[in-house]
Design an enzyme around this catalytic site. Structure first.
Site, PDB file in Angstrom:
ATOM      1  CG  ASP A 102      -1.944  -1.119   1.178  1.00  7.86           C
ATOM      2  OD1 ASP A 102      -2.391  -1.465   0.066  1.00  7.86           O
ATOM      3  OD2 ASP A 102      -2.293  -1.639   2.256  1.00  7.86           O
ATOM      4  CE1 TYR A 155       4.156  -6.688   3.469  1.00  7.50           C
ATOM      5  CE2 TYR A 155       3.471  -8.993   3.487  1.00  7.50           C
ATOM      6  CZ  TYR A 155       3.516  -7.749   2.874  1.00  7.50           C
ATOM      7  OH  TYR A 155       2.922  -7.579   1.641  1.00  7.50           O
TER       8      TYR A 155
END
Length: 241
Positions: free
Chosen positions: A52, A111
């Site tokens: 994002d 992540y």
């Protein structure tokens, strides 16, 4: 030929990975560079997944396959490095089998989320989440470990996908001055990591209980968890094939 290309990028000035009209995105920039260098107008790159706006990548992987691309990997590497913007770094270019697909062939991803609860650093505010209160690392890990396993993560996503079950393989935290959180899974939904981090931080500061987190996992409901940790602290750390 088909190529597997690993890159790193600073997401601060990008509107995420995926192409959007009139927006600067990583995918759009890379395709523009390919078109400029190799004069191929119908080029299309496929990322391992989306990030994002404001999210960074230590290692994103994409594949690009076109009959007009027929060069040694080192030639592709040098050409891209000569034209790419300074907030993107080409790490590696490999020639791969024609069937390789950067998204579908990914086995898992890790992540990283960076939190600074020590001292505000002006020059790192786009690259970490600054929290004014000290975090209890063990308490944070206690909440994180609830997410390990296979669950329907509908409560922890804004995804419109019909299938929202994913598997978290492992989590860990490390601490120097800053707190680094690592989450590995077989796939991630839109905003999933940021919602998980936000819920864990809320538990640390007694805004939510472990029982409430467990309920969100065992009784998934879209919109049940709406808080997002800021994108600045999130990094796509590694993609495994």
């Amino acid at each position: 030929m088909n190529y597997k290309i690993s890159i790193r990028y600073d997401g601060s000035l990008f509107y995420g990975w995926a192409k959007q009209p009139q927006k600067r995105t990583v995918q759009e920039h890379l395709e523009t560079v390919f078109k400029t260098i190799f004069k191929i107008n119908d080029i299309k790159i496929i990322g391992s997944g989306r990030t994002d706006r404001g999210v960074h990548a230590y290692e994103q992987v994409f594949s690009v396959n076109h009959h007009q691309l027929n060069y040694e990997p080192q030639v592709i590497y040098q050409a891209l490095c000569s034209q790419i913007d300074p907030d993107v770094q080409i790490l590696k270019v490999q020639s791969v089998h024609d069937t390789f697909h950067a998204q579908h062939d990914a086995i898992s991803k890790t992540y990283q989320y960076i939190i600074n609860d020590y001292e505000f650093d002006l020059f790192k505010h786009n690259y970490e989440y600054f929290i004014h209160q000290k975090i209890n690392d063990q308490k944070l890990l206690e909440a994180l470990e609830l997410f390990v396993g296979e669950y329907d993560f509908k409560s922890f996503s804004t995804s419109e996908l019909p299938l929202t079950t994913r598997k978290i393989n492992w989590v860990k935290i490390t601490r120097n001055t800053r707190l680094e959180i690592y989450i590995n899974g077989n796939g991630f939904l839109k905003n999933m990591v940021r919602m998980i981090i936000s819920a864990c931080i809320d538990y640390v500061f007694n805004k939510i209980s472990l029982t409430q987190i467990k309920t969100l996992l065992t009784n998934p409901k879209k919109g049940a968890s709406v808080k997002l940790a800021p994108p600045c602290g999130l990094y796509l750390y590694k993609v495994y094939y």
